[in-house]
Each structure stands twice: as C-alpha cells, then as structure tokens.
Write a protein that holds these residues in place. Structure first.
Motif, PDB file in Angstrom:
ATOM      1  N   LYS A   1      -3.868  -4.437 -13.147  1.00  0.00           N
ATOM      2  CA  LYS A   1      -4.916  -3.825 -13.973  1.00  0.00           C
ATOM      3  C   LYS A   1      -4.322  -3.093 -15.176  1.00  0.00           C
ATOM      4  CE  LYS A   1      -8.749  -3.489 -10.869  1.00  0.00           C
ATOM      5  NZ  LYS A   1      -9.871  -2.691 -10.416  1.00  0.00           N
ATOM      6  N   CYS A   2      -3.254  -2.353 -14.970  1.00  0.00           N
ATOM      7  CA  CYS A   2      -2.615  -1.637 -16.087  1.00  0.00           C
ATOM      8  C   CYS A   2      -1.981  -2.612 -17.067  1.00  0.00           C
ATOM      9  CB  CYS A   2      -1.569  -0.657 -15.561  1.00  0.00           C
ATOM     10  SG  CYS A   2      -2.277   0.792 -14.753  1.00  0.00           S
ATOM     11  N   LEU A   3      -1.288  -3.621 -16.557  1.00  0.00           N
ATOM     12  CA  LEU A   3      -0.596  -4.555 -17.451  1.00  0.00           C
ATOM     13  C   LEU A   3      -1.562  -5.340 -18.329  1.00  0.00           C
ATOM     14  CD1 LEU A   3       2.433  -5.943 -15.465  1.00  0.00           C
ATOM     15  CD2 LEU A   3       2.404  -4.408 -17.409  1.00  0.00           C
TER      16      LEU A   3
ATOM     17  N   GLY B   1       0.793  -1.213   0.000  1.00  0.00           N
ATOM     18  CA  GLY B   1       0.000   0.000   0.000  1.00  0.00           C
ATOM     19  C   GLY B   1       0.829   1.269   0.000  1.00  0.00           C
ATOM     20  N   ASP B   2       2.110   1.163   0.326  1.00  0.00           N
ATOM     21  CA  ASP B   2       2.986   2.328   0.351  1.00  0.00           C
ATOM     22  C   ASP B   2       3.572   2.641  -1.022  1.00  0.00           C
ATOM     23  OD1 ASP B   2       2.601   2.649   3.048  1.00  0.00           O
ATOM     24  OD2 ASP B   2       4.451   1.651   3.628  1.00  0.00           O
ATOM     25  N   LEU B   3       3.443   1.735  -1.965  1.00  0.00           N
ATOM     26  CA  LEU B   3       4.027   1.908  -3.291  1.00  0.00           C
ATOM     27  C   LEU B   3       2.928   2.035  -4.321  1.00  0.00           C
ATOM     28  CD1 LEU B   3       6.774  -0.817  -2.971  1.00  0.00           C
ATOM     29  CD2 LEU B   3       7.042   1.631  -2.657  1.00  0.00           C
ATOM     30  N   GLU B   4       3.202   2.765  -5.392  1.00  0.00           N
ATOM     31  CA  GLU B   4       2.177   2.971  -6.403  1.00  0.00           C
ATOM     32  C   GLU B   4       2.646   2.565  -7.789  1.00  0.00           C
ATOM     33  OE1 GLU B   4       2.861   7.648  -7.540  1.00  0.00           O
ATOM     34  OE2 GLU B   4       1.410   7.180  -5.981  1.00  0.00           O
ATOM     35  N   CYS B   5       1.690   2.246  -8.620  1.00  0.00           N
ATOM     36  CA  CYS B   5       1.940   1.917 -10.020  1.00  0.00           C
ATOM     37  C   CYS B   5       2.320   3.209 -10.746  1.00  0.00           C
ATOM     38  CB  CYS B   5       0.679   1.318 -10.627  1.00  0.00           C
ATOM     39  SG  CYS B   5       0.769   1.072 -12.408  1.00  0.00           S
ATOM     40  N   PRO B   6       3.397   3.216 -11.514  1.00  0.00           N
ATOM     41  CA  PRO B   6       3.800   4.428 -12.215  1.00  0.00           C
ATOM     42  C   PRO B   6       2.887   4.808 -13.390  1.00  0.00           C
ATOM     43  CG  PRO B   6       5.317   2.644 -12.713  1.00  0.00           C
ATOM     44  CD  PRO B   6       4.362   2.132 -11.677  1.00  0.00           C
ATOM     45  N   VAL B   7       1.986   3.926 -13.793  1.00  0.00           N
ATOM     46  CA  VAL B   7       1.081   4.238 -14.894  1.00  0.00           C
ATOM     47  C   VAL B   7      -0.181   4.932 -14.378  1.00  0.00           C
ATOM     48  CG1 VAL B   7      -0.348   3.258 -16.733  1.00  0.00           C
ATOM     49  CG2 VAL B   7       1.939   2.354 -16.327  1.00  0.00           C
TER      50      VAL B   7
ATOM     51  N   LYS C   1       3.095  -3.164 -24.514  1.00  0.00           N
ATOM     52  CA  LYS C   1       4.529  -2.937 -24.302  1.00  0.00           C
ATOM     53  C   LYS C   1       4.766  -2.383 -22.907  1.00  0.00           C
ATOM     54  CE  LYS C   1       5.354  -1.329 -29.021  1.00  0.00           C
ATOM     55  NZ  LYS C   1       5.835  -0.193 -29.797  1.00  0.00           N
ATOM     56  N   CYS C   2       5.982  -2.541 -22.422  1.00  0.00           N
ATOM     57  CA  CYS C   2       6.376  -1.932 -21.155  1.00  0.00           C
ATOM     58  C   CYS C   2       6.357  -0.413 -21.338  1.00  0.00           C
ATOM     59  CB  CYS C   2       7.777  -2.386 -20.757  1.00  0.00           C
ATOM     60  SG  CYS C   2       8.439  -1.499 -19.317  1.00  0.00           S
ATOM     61  N   PRO C   3       5.642   0.319 -20.491  1.00  0.00           N
ATOM     62  CA  PRO C   3       5.580   1.768 -20.642  1.00  0.00           C
ATOM     63  C   PRO C   3       6.915   2.476 -20.363  1.00  0.00           C
ATOM     64  CG  PRO C   3       3.980   1.001 -19.023  1.00  0.00           C
ATOM     65  CD  PRO C   3       4.784  -0.171 -19.448  1.00  0.00           C
TER      66      PRO C   3
ATOM     67  N   PRO D   1       1.149  -6.003  -7.658  1.00  0.00           N
ATOM     68  CA  PRO D   1       2.365  -5.576  -8.351  1.00  0.00           C
ATOM     69  C   PRO D   1       2.878  -6.723  -9.216  1.00  0.00           C
ATOM     70  CG  PRO D   1       2.800  -5.958  -6.011  1.00  0.00           C
ATOM     71  CD  PRO D   1       1.344  -6.157  -6.222  1.00  0.00           C
ATOM     72  N   MET D   2       3.051  -6.460 -10.519  1.00  0.00           N
ATOM     73  CA  MET D   2       3.493  -7.479 -11.470  1.00  0.00           C
ATOM     74  C   MET D   2       4.762  -7.011 -12.164  1.00  0.00           C
ATOM     75  SD  MET D   2       1.046  -9.714 -11.134  1.00  0.00           S
ATOM     76  CE  MET D   2       1.015 -10.795 -12.546  1.00  0.00           C
ATOM     77  N   SER D   3       5.726  -7.915 -12.285  1.00  0.00           N
ATOM     78  CA  SER D   3       7.002  -7.581 -12.927  1.00  0.00           C
ATOM     79  C   SER D   3       7.104  -8.215 -14.299  1.00  0.00           C
ATOM     80  CB  SER D   3       8.170  -8.072 -12.072  1.00  0.00           C
ATOM     81  OG  SER D   3       8.253  -7.319 -10.896  1.00  0.00           O
ATOM     82  N   LEU D   4       7.624  -7.445 -15.221  1.00  0.00           N
ATOM     83  CA  LEU D   4       7.891  -7.931 -16.572  1.00  0.00           C
ATOM     84  C   LEU D   4       9.302  -8.507 -16.636  1.00  0.00           C
ATOM     85  CD1 LEU D   4       6.454  -4.868 -18.502  1.00  0.00           C
ATOM     86  CD2 LEU D   4       5.363  -7.084 -18.144  1.00  0.00           C
TER      87      LEU D   4
END
Length: 69
Positions: free
Chosen positions: A44-46, A14-20, A51-53, A32-35
C-alpha cells in the motif's frame, strides 16, 4: 503449500511492520515488497511513493514481493 507452512508465513508476516505506515505486513492487504535497493515496505505504501523512503533511490521497476518476510 501445506497448511503448516502457510500458517508459519502468516505469523512471520504479522510480526513485522512497514517502516512507513507502521502497520503489520499482511499476506492479503499489506504485502511486504522489496525494491532493487533492498529495502522493504508494504504494498500500500509503495503504490504511493516515487522514491525509496530510506535511501531516496528512484523506483524505476516494479517492486518484487518479499517472500523472506
């Protein structure tokens, strides 16, 4: 997994956010998902990105859940 460890993971995510989308990562709705390129975004964004943003590398394989976030 003990309740203390689960609570710690909940706080850290909860302390970290998605950059998108700029929404906080959540262990239920915005995992949180890693490519393969190493960049991490929420699930949700992925699901909407070809492509990787960050580096523009094509997403060829299913992203892996990032357990370090």
């Amino acid at each position: 997994m003990s309740a203390d460890v689960f609570q710690t993971l909940k706080v850290r995510a909860g302390d970290l956010e998605c950059p998108v989308c700029r929404e906080n990562f959540e262990l239920e709705n915005r995992l949180p998902m890693s490519l393969l390129c190493g960049h991490t975004f929420c699930s949700k964004c992925l699901n909407q990105l070809p492509k990787c943003p960050t580096c523009r590398e094509k997403i060829d394989q299913k992203p892996q859940r990032n357990t370090m976030v």
